[in-house]
Design a protein around this motif. Sequence first.
Motif, PDB file in Angstrom:
ATOM      1  N   GLU A  16      35.399 -10.740  41.647  1.00  0.00           N
ATOM      2  CA  GLU A  16      35.260  -9.282  41.552  1.00  0.00           C
ATOM      3  C   GLU A  16      34.668  -8.890  40.201  1.00  0.00           C
ATOM      4  OE1 GLU A  16      39.183  -7.786  42.258  1.00  0.00           O
ATOM      5  OE2 GLU A  16      39.147  -8.304  44.390  1.00  0.00           O
ATOM      6  N   SER A  17      35.135  -9.527  39.147  1.00  0.00           N
ATOM      7  CA  SER A  17      34.597  -9.235  37.809  1.00  0.00           C
ATOM      8  C   SER A  17      33.123  -9.609  37.730  1.00  0.00           C
ATOM      9  CB  SER A  17      35.382 -10.009  36.742  1.00  0.00           C
ATOM     10  OG  SER A  17      36.716  -9.577  36.699  1.00  0.00           O
ATOM     11  N   ARG A  60      31.109  -6.946  39.441  1.00  0.00           N
ATOM     12  CA  ARG A  60      30.988  -5.736  38.610  1.00  0.00           C
ATOM     13  C   ARG A  60      29.995  -5.960  37.471  1.00  0.00           C
ATOM     14  NH1 ARG A  60      36.720  -5.318  39.388  1.00  0.00           N
ATOM     15  NH2 ARG A  60      37.057  -6.321  37.389  1.00  0.00           N
ATOM     16  N   LYS A  65      26.481  -5.800  38.896  1.00  0.00           N
ATOM     17  CA  LYS A  65      26.097  -4.410  39.170  1.00  0.00           C
ATOM     18  C   LYS A  65      25.763  -3.685  37.871  1.00  0.00           C
ATOM     19  CE  LYS A  65      28.592  -3.900  43.518  1.00  0.00           C
ATOM     20  NZ  LYS A  65      29.744  -3.291  44.197  1.00  0.00           N
ATOM     21  N   SER A  66      26.573  -3.907  36.835  1.00  0.00           N
ATOM     22  CA  SER A  66      26.309  -3.276  35.538  1.00  0.00           C
ATOM     23  C   SER A  66      24.985  -3.774  34.969  1.00  0.00           C
ATOM     24  CB  SER A  66      27.435  -3.580  34.549  1.00  0.00           C
ATOM     25  OG  SER A  66      28.644  -3.007  34.983  1.00  0.00           O
TER      26      SER A  66
END
Length: 91
Positions: A65-66, A69, A72-73
């Motif tokens: 999950e990290s 993220r 995406k960032s």
Amino acid sequence: MNILIVDDKASIRKEMKKNIKSKGFVVVANEVKELSRQTASATSEIREKLENVTGVSKDAATTAESADRIKKSADTLSALAGQLQEQTHPV
């Protein structure tokens, strides 16, 4: 321990068989007790291993999950950098 006075061979054999059977029962009971102890120990060990696997799985899911993220960032920052570049250096 029972002490009996036996006056004939048949009674002696009968008492001997009883003693052998009761000793056999004690041996079997002790074996069952030991197997039960080993089973409890193995069950506890399996529980610990399952808890470790569950923890590792949760950590892996959190890491995934990290990473998602972060990607995406990074994509967002890359798009913003591209827009900024277009604004500062028009084509």
